[in-house]
Structures are given as C-alpha cells and as structure tokens.
Write a protein that holds these residues in place. Structure first.
Motif, PDB file in Angstrom:
ATOM      1  N   GLN A  47       1.024  -0.912  -0.078  1.00 39.45           N
ATOM      2  CA  GLN A  47       0.152   0.011   0.297  1.00 39.45           C
ATOM      3  C   GLN A  47       0.929   1.213  -0.131  1.00 39.45           C
ATOM      4  OE1 GLN A  47       0.816  -2.421   2.716  1.00 39.45           O
ATOM      5  NE2 GLN A  47      -0.020  -1.984   4.263  1.00 39.45           N
TER       6      GLN A  47
ATOM      7  N   ASP B  64      -4.816   1.619  -1.307  1.00 42.68           N
ATOM      8  CA  ASP B  64      -4.225   1.959  -2.535  1.00 42.68           C
ATOM      9  C   ASP B  64      -2.719   1.065  -2.710  1.00 42.68           C
ATOM     10  OD1 ASP B  64      -6.643   2.861  -3.649  1.00 42.68           O
ATOM     11  OD2 ASP B  64      -6.397   4.925  -3.362  1.00 42.68           O
TER      12      ASP B  64
ATOM     13  N   ASN C 242     -11.263  -1.573  -1.182  1.00 44.17           N
ATOM     14  CA  ASN C 242     -11.026  -2.211  -1.875  1.00 44.17           C
ATOM     15  C   ASN C 242     -10.660  -2.890  -3.113  1.00 44.17           C
ATOM     16  OD1 ASN C 242      -8.248  -4.698  -1.280  1.00 44.17           O
ATOM     17  ND2 ASN C 242      -7.692  -2.717  -1.571  1.00 44.17           N
TER      18      ASN C 242
ATOM     19  N   LYS D 277     -12.782  -2.494  -5.874  1.00 44.29           N
ATOM     20  CA  LYS D 277     -11.190  -1.331  -7.378  1.00 44.29           C
ATOM     21  C   LYS D 277     -10.516  -3.159  -7.563  1.00 44.29           C
ATOM     22  CE  LYS D 277      -8.762   2.224  -7.240  1.00 44.29           C
ATOM     23  NZ  LYS D 277      -7.892   3.653  -6.781  1.00 44.29           N
TER      24      LYS D 277
END
Length: 552
Positions: free
Chosen positions: A204, A211, A297, A300
């Motif tokens: 991350q 992300d 998360n 995505k």
C-alpha cells in the motif's frame, strides 16, 4: 544581639507549640489513614489471589498460545501478565487441567506456578477453579460450551483443503507486481496446488491508505485478475495503524476515529514498523468506516480478503482514552480481531478471547531452525485447547524474516521436515519458495505433501465443521484423545481428529520413536500395528509417518 526576655516570648512559644501539636496530630492521623488504606489494599489484593493446590498428577494448560511449548506447565513458571504482553500470538483468560478442572475470567489476570501450585492474581475478580470432570477433554468441552461456544460457522473451506502462499519471506518490504506474479507462476510450474495467495506488508502507499503503490504495481487489478484465472484467492496484509501527517490521518482525526492518549490527544504507537496513529477499535463508527474502506478496496481491485496483522497488546504501552470507557488494551486487541468476522477470507496472529469464532488464526512468526519446528505441535495443540480451532502453524520453514537473511546454504532437510509437519495440520502456508532454495528432488517432496494436504481436505473440512458445532479441536493433544495413558508430556506427535495419529520428524535424522495407544493402527505404508506399544520407525526424508485408527 541580645535575646528578648522570656516573658516577651511566651505568647509566641505557646502559639508555636500549639501549631506543632496540631501538625503532629494531623501527621499521626494521616499516617493512620495511609496505613489503613494500605492494609485494606493488602486485604483486597489477598482476596484477589487464588492459590490452587494440584490434584494428584494434575497439570495445567492455558493463557497464552505462545507458551504451548511449555504446556502442560511444570512445577515452576515465572509470572505471566495477560494485560502487558500477548507474546506475538493469541491470549485467552482460560486455563484447563488434565484432571478436568478449568479457570475462566472475564478480564486479564496474572498467573505463575510455584512448587506445583498454580497461583492466579486478578485486579477485578476472584477466580476459582471449576471441576467439570476428570479429563482434559471434559474440561475443554464444559468451558467452551459455557464461556466461548462455537458459532456454528467456519472460515472459507479453501483454507482447509488447499495450501496458502505468502510473499513475506521472498519479498519482505519489496512487494511488487512482477515478483509476485513470478512467485505464483513458479508455484504452479513446480506442481503445487493453487490455494490462497497473500500479498504481505508494503503493497500500500502508506499505512491507513488502501491503494497500491503505483510505482511497484502498474496494474494491480490486472494482477489479481490473473491470479484468479490461475486458481488463486487473493488476500492483502492490513494493520490498524495510520501514517501521521497523511490525508487519512487528518480525516480520521477530525472524525474522532483515532485512538487518544490519557490527555485526549491523538496517540502515537511505537510498533515494529515505526511510529503511527491507530484506529480506536473500540469505536463502532470507526470500525464500520474501516470496513467500508476495505470493501471499497475489494471492489476496486478484486481482493478476496485480508490478513489482519498488528493490534498487539505488547505495543500498547501508554495510557489511553478509549471510545468505550470500559475498554482496556485487551479489548482493543479483541475488537481489532473481530473485524475479521466481516471477511470470510481472513487471517489473524493476535487476539483476545474469541474462541469458537470463524477466524483463521496463525502461530506467531518462528525462526528458520529445528527448535522452531519442534514448537509447532505443542503450540498448535495449545491453540486448539484455547478455542482457536482454525489455526495455521506459521509458515513452512519459519516466518521470522530475520532468520533468512544472509543464509548462504539452506538446510534442505529442515525445510522438507517443516513442510511435512504442516501437511496434516488444519492449514499449511508456504512463504520461502521451495523451488528457490531446494533441489528438484526436495521440491518434489514438498509438492507431494502439499497434495497430501489437498487429498485430506475433505476430512479436515469435516473436522472444522465438527469443531464449529461441538468445540472439539481439529488438532488434538494426545492427552486430550487418550487421557491418563502416559501421553501428558507428548509434544512430538498429535491426533488429527480421532482418526489419524501424526508423528513427523522434528530433528535431523531418519528414525524416531512413536507411541501408539490401545487399538489397531495402519501406518502410511499400509502396515498394521496393535497398541499400546512404543516403537522405533524408519523415516527417510520422503516419508511423513501417520497412523490411521482401524475400527476393526
């Protein structure tokens, strides 16, 4: 200077004497009150101390999973404090004995063993042993039914039938898309079954952000899509920590979601990766917010679940103001672990209580050594006795990355034997890549035992479902299954359910002693033995000895 006449001083000396007398009286009163309070405290402390005299041949287990290798405890054990340290693993305020007694508390306590006496100290409750029967099994089943009943649910079945792969030892803090995909492809090319794939710490952007680092992961969604096509489930490492001075830190602080110190300021925790703020896990709104971030998360990037690391009591060394005014550091650890229940693909290494819940627990990181391999069985049986039935025994060869640094030549025998220990556990997890450090022949042996775990998957899953209803461990101490038959100190073999006795090699060599209980047993080579008996067997490197109990 001449002294004034006594008659002139009289009013003042009388006043001074009066003041001194008053001060002396107050001192005496204060001394009395202090003494009285100390006596009351001593009496109170004495009331919260329990000295448990051992029954004949009685031995105790419990408290800390990480102390499993010392269980059952001998006549002496130094003081252990559940509110100060979790020893890198799970803690449960529960102890049980070979003679059917158990201890349960709602709050953390201290304990020690002196001259065979188990001594319990509590700040909040008087703790007394409960007599539930005459065996270790009766103690566990009675306590679990009352204090940590099984939820009826299990983690995802994939955990029990297929191996896991974790990128930690190979990549450490250099997690990146290219090397992750290379690891996955090499596992398949070398004949290992596809199971759960875990991307470990430092994928991350920073802590509190979910992300991927763009410079290391040019196409993270493409990466997870490819792993899925290959047959893997994908998990990511996460922790409750938040990097200071980040946008997430400012947002969470404004919302009141971060842990505060005793003065009401945002607390900074010193953990193994430095200094960070931390989610207040006792705040339901904060935890719901975190779950939303994790689910975003997943949407995505196509992530299946998370490895929930950190949250250890050992790093909570300050005085804190929790959102829940009744919470303490153990509650903090418990609430962090509970978040795993919202994600069927989960893994934890530290928790407080939560026995019987559908959480994947893992033993704490162990060294790459024979001694560490010898800890796996007693620590795993301890986990089962403390209600953590769905446990993974660390990583094949060890999960302590420092032990793998600057190794010029690996002990291939050690890696293979470690793999064999994992094969008939509830779960097995690879991290150091066997295909990188082993010969082709030894890589093939490890692949063989990964497939044995897969072949035994239906039986292990059956045991997991049984545990979710009854509270019976999957991995069982020999004393649990065969009480009072001489197995109380047995730490090098275990029962997988009630059907298989597993006796792996835990030292360098090709022979070992096996103790068979009463009954008829068929070994992994098809030979039948009648117990009880103790025998020495040959164990070449490619062999994992296990014995199936025959009903006829």
């Amino acid at each position: 200077i001449r002294r004034p006449p006594r008659s002139t001083l009289f009013p003042y000396t009388t006043l001074f004497r009066s003041i001194n007398l008053t001060i002396m009286k107050r001192k005496a009163t204060l001394l009395f009150l202090v003494t009285f309070v100390l006596l009351l405290g001593a009496v109170a402390q004495e009331k919260l101390k329990t000295v448990i005299e051992p029954l004949q041949n009685e031995r105790w287990w419990g408290g800390f999973v990480a102390l499993g290798n010392q269980m059952p405890f001998n006549d002496h054990l130094r003081m252990q404090d559940m509110s100060r340290n979790n020893m890198n693993n799970q803690v449960v305020p529960f102890m049980l004995s070979s003679e059917g007694r158990y201890i349960w508390a709602e709050n953390p306590f201290c304990f020690e063993v002196k001259d065979g006496q188990l001594i319990i100290y509590s700040d909040s409750e008087k703790i007394e042993p409960v007599k539930a029967g005459t065996t270790l099994k009766e103690a566990l089943l009675a306590a679990s039914a009352k204090h940590f009943p099984s939820s009826g649910k299990i983690p995802e079945p994939t955990f029990f039938s297929l191996p896991q792969y974790n990128t930690w030892i190979e990549l450490m803090y250099d997690q990146n898309q290219e090397d992750i995909m290379n690891y996955a492809h090499k596992a398949v090319e070398n004949g290992f079954p596809q199971g759960v794939f875990m991307v470990d710490d430092n994928w991350q952007r920073y802590y509190g952000n979910f992300d991927f680092k763009t410079e290391r992961f040019p196409d993270p969604k493409g990466m997870t899509d490819e792993l899925h096509r290959m047959g893997f489930k994908v998990m990511l490492w996460v922790a409750p920590y938040v990097s200071p001075d980040s946008p997430e830190f400012r947002e969470l602080e404004a919302k009141g979601y971060l842990l505060k110190d005793k003065n009401g300021r945002t607390a900074i925790i010193h953990w193994w990766n430095g200094y960070s703020a931390c989610y207040d896990t006792t705040n339901p709104e904060a935890m719901n917010y975190l779950k939303e971030q994790l689910k975003a998360n997943q949407e995505k990037y196509g992530i299946d679940g998370f490895k929930f690391d950190g949250g250890d009591v050992a790093y909570m060394t300050g005085e804190y103001t929790f959102h829940d005014k009744n919470a303490d550091v153990n509650t903090f650890m418990e609430k962090w672990a509970e978040i795993g229940l919202s994600f069927p693909y989960n893994e934890l290494r530290a928790s407080w209580k939560l026995g019987g819940q559908a959480l994947v627990q893992r033993l704490g990181d162990k060294d790459y050594s024979w001694r560490a391999t010898q800890l796996l069985i007693p620590d795993m049986t301890a986990a089962g006795l403390l209600g953590h039935y769905y446990t993974c025994p660390d990583m094949v060869g060890g999960g302590q990355f420092g032990a793998f640094l600057n190794v010029k030549k690996f002990d291939e025998e050690l890696i293979v034997r470690s793999c064999q220990v994992h094969a008939l556990m509830p779960m097995m997890q690879f991290s150091v890549a066997p295909w990188r450090i082993l010969s082709k022949e030894n890589v093939a042996i490890c692949a063989k035992y990964a497939h044995l775990h897969q072949q035994m998957g239906d039986y292990i899953l059956e045991l997991a479902k049984h545990a979710s209803k009854t509270g019976e461990p999957i991995v069982r101490h020999m004393e649990y299954q065969y009480p009072h038959q001489g197995f109380i100190d047995c730490k090098d073999q275990f029962m997988l359910g009630d059907k298989y006795l597993v006796a792996p090699m835990l030292t360098s060599g090709t022979s070992r002693t096996v103790m068979l209980p009463k009954g008829r047993w068929k070994d992994d080579r098809g030979k039948v033995f009648k117990g009880p008996r103790t025998m020495t067997i040959d164990v070449p490197l490619e062999r994992l000895p296990y014995f199936e109990k025959l009903t006829k």
